[in-house]
Design a protein around this motif. Structure first.
Motif, PDB file in Angstrom:
ATOM      1  N   TYR A   6       1.449  -1.238   0.361  1.00  0.00           N
ATOM      2  CA  TYR A   6      -0.235   0.120  -0.081  1.00  0.00           C
ATOM      3  C   TYR A   6       0.497   0.929  -0.151  1.00  0.00           C
ATOM      4  N   GLN A   7       1.959   1.190   0.875  1.00  0.00           N
ATOM      5  CA  GLN A   7       2.801   2.373   0.489  1.00  0.00           C
ATOM      6  C   GLN A   7       3.427   2.783  -0.596  1.00  0.00           C
ATOM      7  N   TYR A   8       4.180   1.483  -0.893  1.00  0.00           N
ATOM      8  CA  TYR A   8       4.726   1.596  -2.789  1.00  0.00           C
ATOM      9  C   TYR A   8       3.708   1.969  -3.479  1.00  0.00           C
ATOM     10  N   LEU A   9       2.221   1.819  -3.522  1.00  0.00           N
ATOM     11  CA  LEU A   9       0.585   1.688  -4.544  1.00  0.00           C
ATOM     12  C   LEU A   9       0.702   3.665  -4.477  1.00  0.00           C
ATOM     13  N   MET A  10       0.681   3.819  -2.907  1.00  0.00           N
ATOM     14  CA  MET A  10       0.667   5.438  -3.226  1.00  0.00           C
ATOM     15  C   MET A  10       1.809   6.276  -3.392  1.00  0.00           C
ATOM     16  N   THR A  11       2.428   5.857  -3.969  1.00  0.00           N
ATOM     17  CA  THR A  11       3.547   6.906  -4.595  1.00  0.00           C
ATOM     18  C   THR A  11       3.339   7.006  -6.236  1.00  0.00           C
ATOM     19  N   LYS A  12       2.425   6.071  -6.910  1.00  0.00           N
ATOM     20  CA  LYS A  12       1.471   5.971  -8.039  1.00  0.00           C
ATOM     21  C   LYS A  12       0.614   7.050  -8.467  1.00  0.00           C
ATOM     22  N   ARG A  13      -0.339   7.182  -7.148  1.00  0.00           N
ATOM     23  CA  ARG A  13      -1.313   8.507  -7.050  1.00  0.00           C
ATOM     24  C   ARG A  13      -1.027   9.696  -7.677  1.00  0.00           C
ATOM     25  N   ASP A  14      -1.567   9.971  -8.636  1.00  0.00           N
ATOM     26  CA  ASP A  14      -1.381  11.519  -8.709  1.00  0.00           C
ATOM     27  C   ASP A  14      -2.986  11.512 -10.118  1.00  0.00           C
ATOM     28  N   PRO A  15      -3.265  12.559  -9.319  1.00  0.00           N
ATOM     29  CA  PRO A  15      -4.559  13.895  -9.752  1.00  0.00           C
ATOM     30  C   PRO A  15      -4.516  13.370 -11.244  1.00  0.00           C
ATOM     31  N   ASN A  16      -3.078  13.941 -11.735  1.00  0.00           N
ATOM     32  CA  ASN A  16      -3.086  14.855 -12.809  1.00  0.00           C
ATOM     33  C   ASN A  16      -2.474  13.303 -14.152  1.00  0.00           C
ATOM     34  N   ASP A  17      -2.626  12.276 -13.668  1.00  0.00           N
ATOM     35  CA  ASP A  17      -2.590  10.862 -14.120  1.00  0.00           C
ATOM     36  C   ASP A  17      -3.403   9.951 -14.816  1.00  0.00           C
ATOM     37  N   HIS A  18      -4.827   9.906 -15.649  1.00  0.00           N
ATOM     38  CA  HIS A  18      -5.753   9.653 -15.852  1.00  0.00           C
ATOM     39  C   HIS A  18      -5.418   7.935 -16.345  1.00  0.00           C
ATOM     40  N   GLY A  19      -4.165   7.458 -15.676  1.00  0.00           N
ATOM     41  CA  GLY A  19      -3.594   5.433 -16.352  1.00  0.00           C
ATOM     42  C   GLY A  19      -4.237   4.930 -15.323  1.00  0.00           C
ATOM     43  N   GLU A  20      -4.185   3.477 -15.757  1.00  0.00           N
ATOM     44  CA  GLU A  20      -4.933   2.316 -14.562  1.00  0.00           C
ATOM     45  C   GLU A  20      -3.857   2.241 -13.240  1.00  0.00           C
ATOM     46  N   ILE A  21      -2.477   2.270 -14.002  1.00  0.00           N
ATOM     47  CA  ILE A  21      -1.758   2.315 -11.674  1.00  0.00           C
ATOM     48  C   ILE A  21      -2.644   3.378 -11.205  1.00  0.00           C
ATOM     49  N   ALA A  22      -2.628   4.715 -12.047  1.00  0.00           N
ATOM     50  CA  ALA A  22      -2.891   6.045 -10.806  1.00  0.00           C
ATOM     51  C   ALA A  22      -4.067   5.377 -10.722  1.00  0.00           C
ATOM     52  N   GLY A  23      -4.874   5.463 -11.574  1.00  0.00           N
ATOM     53  CA  GLY A  23      -6.705   5.145 -11.238  1.00  0.00           C
ATOM     54  C   GLY A  23      -6.657   4.246 -10.158  1.00  0.00           C
ATOM     55  N   PHE A  24      -5.612   2.819 -10.065  1.00  0.00           N
ATOM     56  CA  PHE A  24      -5.762   1.876  -8.712  1.00  0.00           C
ATOM     57  C   PHE A  24      -5.342   2.730  -7.886  1.00  0.00           C
ATOM     58  N   ALA A  25      -4.005   3.091  -7.560  1.00  0.00           N
ATOM     59  CA  ALA A  25      -3.816   3.903  -6.359  1.00  0.00           C
ATOM     60  C   ALA A  25      -5.041   5.155  -5.655  1.00  0.00           C
ATOM     61  N   GLN A  26      -5.296   5.407  -6.536  1.00  0.00           N
ATOM     62  CA  GLN A  26      -6.059   6.161  -5.912  1.00  0.00           C
ATOM     63  C   GLN A  26      -7.815   6.304  -5.259  1.00  0.00           C
ATOM     64  N   ASN A  27      -8.130   4.664  -6.456  1.00  0.00           N
ATOM     65  CA  ASN A  27      -9.680   3.719  -5.792  1.00  0.00           C
ATOM     66  C   ASN A  27      -8.611   3.426  -4.057  1.00  0.00           C
ATOM     67  N   ALA A  28      -8.071   2.591  -4.129  1.00  0.00           N
ATOM     68  CA  ALA A  28      -7.051   1.865  -3.225  1.00  0.00           C
ATOM     69  C   ALA A  28      -6.614   2.459  -2.523  1.00  0.00           C
ATOM     70  N   PHE A  29      -6.695   4.198  -2.099  1.00  0.00           N
ATOM     71  CA  PHE A  29      -6.702   4.901  -1.266  1.00  0.00           C
ATOM     72  C   PHE A  29      -7.810   5.969  -1.038  1.00  0.00           C
ATOM     73  N   LEU A  30      -9.405   5.155  -1.420  1.00  0.00           N
ATOM     74  CA  LEU A  30     -10.479   5.527  -1.340  1.00  0.00           C
ATOM     75  C   LEU A  30     -11.416   4.449  -0.636  1.00  0.00           C
ATOM     76  N   ASP A  31     -10.598   2.886  -0.426  1.00  0.00           N
ATOM     77  CA  ASP A  31     -11.342   1.810   0.163  1.00  0.00           C
ATOM     78  C   ASP A  31     -10.287   1.493   1.225  1.00  0.00           C
ATOM     79  N   HIS A  32     -10.924   2.466   2.289  1.00  0.00           N
ATOM     80  CA  HIS A  32     -10.864   2.407   3.568  1.00  0.00           C
ATOM     81  C   HIS A  32     -10.943   0.619   4.205  1.00  0.00           C
ATOM     82  N   SER A  33     -11.404  -0.364   3.622  1.00  0.00           N
ATOM     83  CA  SER A  33     -10.732  -1.497   4.140  1.00  0.00           C
ATOM     84  C   SER A  33      -9.125  -2.019   3.673  1.00  0.00           C
TER      85      SER A  33
END
Length: 76
Positions: A6-33
């Motif tokens: 998860y910590q690694y995945l959060m380095t992939k969050r980028d609101p300006n990147d609409h790619g699959e990995i950035a989207g996965f990172a953003q959604n994992a961030f929003l997934d409280h479980s």
């Protein structure tokens, strides 16, 4: 100390990147479980197969997992 996936995945969050990995990172961030302390592939894969309806394909997880392992070898 080993970084969690998860910590690694959060380095992939980028609101300006609409790619699959950035989207996965953003959604994992929003997934409280999301299993934030997990470092085991099978546990994460099982969680995402059951709860990761935000993933377009499990291959996205597989790609990020490979990057995560590579970063652990370089950094660790």
């Amino acid at each position: 100390m080993r970084q969690t996936f998860y910590q690694y995945l959060m380095t992939k969050r980028d609101p300006n990147d609409h790619g699959e990995i950035a989207g996965f990172a953003q959604n994992a961030f929003l997934d409280h479980s999301f299993p934030k302390q997990e470092t085991d592939f099978d546990a994460l894969s099982n969680y995402l197969e059951l709860n990761g309806n935000y993933l377009q394909s499990m291959s996205v997880f597989d790609d990020v997992w490979r990057e995560y392992l590579a970063s652990e070898q370089i950094g660790g």
